[in-house]
Design a protein around this motif. Structure first.
Motif, PDB file in Angstrom:
ATOM      1  N   ARG A  89       3.352  -0.284  12.358  1.00 53.38           N
ATOM      2  CA  ARG A  89       2.102  -0.955  12.699  1.00 53.38           C
ATOM      3  C   ARG A  89       1.089  -0.800  11.577  1.00 53.38           C
ATOM      4  O   ARG A  89       1.213   0.040  10.715  1.00 53.38           O
ATOM      5  N   ALA A  90       0.069  -1.651  11.641  1.00 52.80           N
ATOM      6  CA  ALA A  90      -1.017  -1.583  10.674  1.00 52.80           C
ATOM      7  C   ALA A  90      -2.044  -0.569  11.153  1.00 52.80           C
ATOM      8  O   ALA A  90      -2.860  -0.854  12.032  1.00 52.80           O
ATOM      9  N   THR A  91      -1.985   0.648  10.611  1.00 54.81           N
ATOM     10  CA  THR A  91      -2.929   1.693  10.966  1.00 54.81           C
ATOM     11  C   THR A  91      -3.431   2.358   9.695  1.00 54.81           C
ATOM     12  O   THR A  91      -2.944   2.086   8.601  1.00 54.81           O
ATOM     13  N   GLY A  92      -4.398   3.244   9.862  1.00 52.01           N
ATOM     14  CA  GLY A  92      -4.904   3.982   8.721  1.00 52.01           C
ATOM     15  C   GLY A  92      -6.093   3.309   8.063  1.00 52.01           C
ATOM     16  O   GLY A  92      -6.774   2.475   8.658  1.00 52.01           O
ATOM     17  N   GLY A 141      -7.939   3.456  -6.644  1.00 50.99           N
ATOM     18  CA  GLY A 141      -9.221   3.519  -5.954  1.00 50.99           C
ATOM     19  C   GLY A 141      -9.365   2.475  -4.865  1.00 50.99           C
ATOM     20  O   GLY A 141     -10.234   2.589  -3.993  1.00 50.99           O
ATOM     21  N   ALA A 142      -8.538   1.436  -4.913  1.00 53.42           N
ATOM     22  CA  ALA A 142      -8.547   0.384  -3.894  1.00 53.42           C
ATOM     23  C   ALA A 142      -7.112  -0.065  -3.648  1.00 53.42           C
ATOM     24  O   ALA A 142      -6.277  -0.027  -4.553  1.00 53.42           O
ATOM     25  N   ASP A 143      -6.844  -0.463  -2.409  1.00 53.78           N
ATOM     26  CA  ASP A 143      -5.505  -0.962  -2.078  1.00 53.78           C
ATOM     27  C   ASP A 143      -5.353  -2.429  -2.429  1.00 53.78           C
ATOM     28  O   ASP A 143      -4.262  -2.875  -2.803  1.00 53.78           O
ATOM     29  N   LEU A 144      -6.440  -3.184  -2.309  1.00 51.48           N
ATOM     30  CA  LEU A 144      -6.384  -4.632  -2.553  1.00 51.48           C
ATOM     31  C   LEU A 144      -7.741  -5.118  -3.022  1.00 51.48           C
ATOM     32  O   LEU A 144      -8.771  -4.637  -2.553  1.00 51.48           O
ATOM     33  N   ALA A 145      -7.724  -6.067  -3.959  1.00 54.31           N
ATOM     34  CA  ALA A 145      -8.955  -6.722  -4.393  1.00 54.31           C
ATOM     35  C   ALA A 145      -8.713  -8.229  -4.414  1.00 54.31           C
ATOM     36  O   ALA A 145      -7.669  -8.686  -4.890  1.00 54.31           O
ATOM     37  N   ARG A 280       3.043  -0.955   2.461  1.00 53.74           N
ATOM     38  CA  ARG A 280       2.354  -0.484   3.667  1.00 53.74           C
ATOM     39  C   ARG A 280       2.208  -1.616   4.680  1.00 53.74           C
ATOM     40  O   ARG A 280       1.759  -2.720   4.338  1.00 53.74           O
ATOM     41  N   PRO A 281       2.541  -1.368   5.959  1.00 56.96           N
ATOM     42  CA  PRO A 281       2.381  -2.409   6.978  1.00 56.96           C
ATOM     43  C   PRO A 281       0.952  -2.923   7.070  1.00 56.96           C
ATOM     44  O   PRO A 281       0.737  -4.115   7.270  1.00 56.96           O
ATOM     45  N   ALA A 282      -0.033  -2.029   6.925  1.00 56.74           N
ATOM     46  CA  ALA A 282      -1.427  -2.466   7.006  1.00 56.74           C
ATOM     47  C   ALA A 282      -1.756  -3.448   5.892  1.00 56.74           C
ATOM     48  O   ALA A 282      -2.456  -4.449   6.104  1.00 56.74           O
ATOM     49  N   LEU A 283      -1.240  -3.187   4.702  1.00 60.83           N
ATOM     50  CA  LEU A 283      -1.502  -4.066   3.567  1.00 60.83           C
ATOM     51  C   LEU A 283      -0.801  -5.407   3.745  1.00 60.83           C
ATOM     52  O   LEU A 283      -1.365  -6.465   3.443  1.00 60.83           O
ATOM     53  N   GLN A 284       0.419  -5.377   4.238  1.00 62.11           N
ATOM     54  CA  GLN A 284       1.138  -6.624   4.500  1.00 62.11           C
ATOM     55  C   GLN A 284       0.435  -7.449   5.574  1.00 62.11           C
ATOM     56  O   GLN A 284       0.373  -8.676   5.489  1.00 62.11           O
ATOM     57  N   ALA A 285      -0.102  -6.775   6.590  1.00 60.74           N
ATOM     58  CA  ALA A 285      -0.836  -7.489   7.647  1.00 60.74           C
ATOM     59  C   ALA A 285      -2.103  -8.125   7.092  1.00 60.74           C
ATOM     60  O   ALA A 285      -2.462  -9.253   7.465  1.00 60.74           O
TER      61      ALA A 285
END
Length: 296
Positions: A89-92, A141-145, A280-285
């Motif tokens: 799941r998308a958590t965190g 420092g960031a997962d996505l921009a 990461r599922p959260a990033l894919q979501a």
């Protein structure tokens, strides 16, 4: 320190009532089970089992350790379940960076939908450095921009996911002679005074390159910090501007907007994802939500 694995062997002996039965259940030999229990007794400094007929029963200390072994086993099982849930799941926490026009039009609606589906997701949401938006992603420092970047230009440690082609539109004062045309050739604007709405960088590059392809260089007479100010300058008759479509969601009432061609400048909006975090599922979501908003 007590060995957890040996404690689980002791628990198997206590619950089955004999060393032989525990060995069968564990897939060990009886001698191996006896050796594990003997080693645990040495660690504990106290006898853990006593013989009763052909079987064994725990001493008070053995019963105590067996009960703690059961608790440890449940905790390990709970941890494995939680990890499986985290993977599925998308958590965190997600750290997201964006530039101004993408924030309202792409990021906000994508996050709204994402939070409805994944209420356990937390976000760290901030504006990016327009001159260097990839460094923070690359360095963790960031997962996505959300960034403006040309296609096909690789960046070490960063994966670029195309989201949207954002075409530029000509913005003219309402009474401008060119406002009568439905579509403008870029060369129609060659002799006009221009308002520059972006500083040097990936958002201005498509405009400069498009004008160069049309055979001229724009005559910038004023600069502004944002697209709303650019529209205000245009409405006041101080010049014309080229503004990307996403920057025209709120139009000034005293300007007209026209498509341009020959060529039509376009900026490519992409999601820059740190390669080490891409699974990461959260990033894919989040990527799925951004693509869904961009497609609409």
């Amino acid at each position: 320190m007590l060995d957890v694995r040996r404690m689980q062997v002791l628990r198997a002996v206590v619950t089955s009532g004999s060393v032989t039965a525990a060995a069968t259940n564990l897939g060990y030999t009886p001698s191996a089970v006896s050796q594990q229990v003997a080693a645990l007794e040495k660690q504990a400094g106290i006898e853990l089992l006593e013989r009763v007929g052909r079987g064994v029963r725990p001493t008070e200390a053995g019963q105590l350790l067996s009960e703690h072994a059961a608790v440890i086993s449940r905790q390990v099982s709970d941890a494995e379940t939680a990890l499986a849930d985290l993977r599925a799941r998308a958590t965190g926490l997600l750290s997201i960076r964006y530039f101004a026009t993408a924030g309202a039009t792409l990021v906000a609606p994508a996050l709204a939908g994402l939070r409805r589906e994944h209420p356990g997701l937390r976000v760290d949401l901030r504006m990016t450095d327009p001159q260097d938006p990839l460094t923070e992603v690359r360095e963790g420092g960031a997962d996505l921009a959300v960034v403006v970047r040309p296609r096909g230009r690789p960046h070490e440690g960063v994966h670029l996911v195309p989201l949207l082609d954002d075409p530029y539109r000509a913005v003219l004062p309402a009474g401008h002679p060119l406002a009568a045309k439905r579509v403008l050739d870029l060369t129609d604007l060659a002799d006009e005074p221009w308002i520059r709405g972006d500083g040097p960088g990936p958002c201005l590059d498509p405009v400069i390159e498009g004008c160069a392809a049309a055979g001229f260089s724009p005559n910038f007479v004023l600069e502004s910090d944002d697209h709303a100010t650019t529209q205000g300058f245009v409405a006041a008759g101080l010049g014309i501007g080229l503004i990307p479509a996403l920057g025209l969601t709120h139009r000034h009432p005293e300007v007209v907007v026209r498509k341009v061609r020959g060529p039509e400048p376009v900026r490519v909006i992409q999601a820059a994802v740190r390669e080490a975090s891409s699974g990461r599922p959260a990033l894919q979501a989040l990527l799925a939500a951004l693509r869904d908003v961009a497609s609409r």
